[in-house]
Enzyme design. Sequence first.
Site, PDB file in Angstrom:
ATOM      1  N   PRO A  95       1.508  -1.408  -0.316  1.00  0.00           N
ATOM      2  CA  PRO A  95      -0.033   0.397  -0.208  1.00  0.00           C
ATOM      3  C   PRO A  95       0.813   1.394   0.129  1.00  0.00           C
ATOM      4  CG  PRO A  95       0.191  -1.136   1.834  1.00  0.00           C
ATOM      5  CD  PRO A  95       0.814  -1.525   1.161  1.00  0.00           C
ATOM      6  N   GLU A  96       0.944   2.440  -0.520  1.00  0.00           N
ATOM      7  CA  GLU A  96       0.733   3.523  -0.427  1.00  0.00           C
ATOM      8  C   GLU A  96       0.067   4.758  -0.284  1.00  0.00           C
ATOM      9  OE1 GLU A  96       2.239   4.307  -4.326  1.00  0.00           O
ATOM     10  OE2 GLU A  96       2.548   2.638  -5.348  1.00  0.00           O
ATOM     11  N   ARG A 120       4.044 -11.774   3.026  1.00  0.00           N
ATOM     12  CA  ARG A 120       5.915 -11.810   3.155  1.00  0.00           C
ATOM     13  C   ARG A 120       6.287 -11.420   5.183  1.00  0.00           C
ATOM     14  NH1 ARG A 120       7.430  -8.551  -2.024  1.00  0.00           N
ATOM     15  NH2 ARG A 120       9.608  -9.035  -1.234  1.00  0.00           N
TER      16      ARG A 120
END
Length: 273
Positions: free
Chosen positions: A2-3, A112
Amino acid sequence: MPELPEVEVIRRELEPLLKAREFAEPLLHMPSTIAHPGPEEFAAFLPGRKVDNLGRRGKYLLIYLDRGILTVHLRMTGNLFYAADGKAREERFLRLSLPFTDGTALHFSDMRRFGRLWLTETEAELQSLVLNRVGPDILTDLGREDFLELLGKRGHSRLKHLLLDQGFAAGMGNIYTDECLFRSGINPNRRVIDLKEGESEKLYRAIREVLAEGIEHGGTTFRDYRNSRGALGNFQSRLLVYGRKDECCRCGTPIEKTRVAGRGTYYCPRCQK
DNA sequence: AGCACCACCTGTGGGC
DNA sequence: TGCCCACAGGTGGTGC
């Protein structure tokens, strides 16, 4: 993952859902997800705390409690999911479950394992421990003049590198950076000092527009991003260069992919000089 | 100051 | 079909 726009979408969705709810005993499926304090301290502090409101600084989501602040960074594949029935959507990548006393819950999953949470007691501790190297939020803390002034201090930086630098300004990531540079007609390898009259302002406007559109369309799901209800974003269909290698730009030239600042970078060799 | 490279992780997709 | 490698919305540390 996400940005800024994706985190803002999650913030807006979660705020009304979490407000005034009281945390029960947390479940630390992967204790190292908690960056601060230690797992035991984290688990002991949270029960009884109530959610006040939600904030954001760049890509950091800030959950303000009646006492203390819970900060979340999703990094690449982190995901926050609010469950009205309290149940997680999947178990495989579940790292942390935060049940509320009313039977609902907030779950954090992360394939991750890069994502982290911090629990701090005060705003000052949040600042010194978590946000000490994070610059002003590029959407909410930077007016046009502020932006131009900050740019001026980084004359020798390449534009792509600079926009990705969270210490310069917080919130831009790889996708939105490529889109902003395309929309302002600036090659990602150009240096600030070489910008021509008007290009800096064009960039500032492009940043505001692209981020606002990203939020408006629910964020970008290129691979893994899901909002707090598990739904996909919609902005990916509006991306003009990112992920479009060899496709034709609106000028007819095929979009190229290179490496800039260590990141895959998409640009139009004709529109971005 | 600026930048390249590695590390942290797991999954996937393209090339052969 | 299957294997291997490169790469993925991020960041922090090191070292030149």
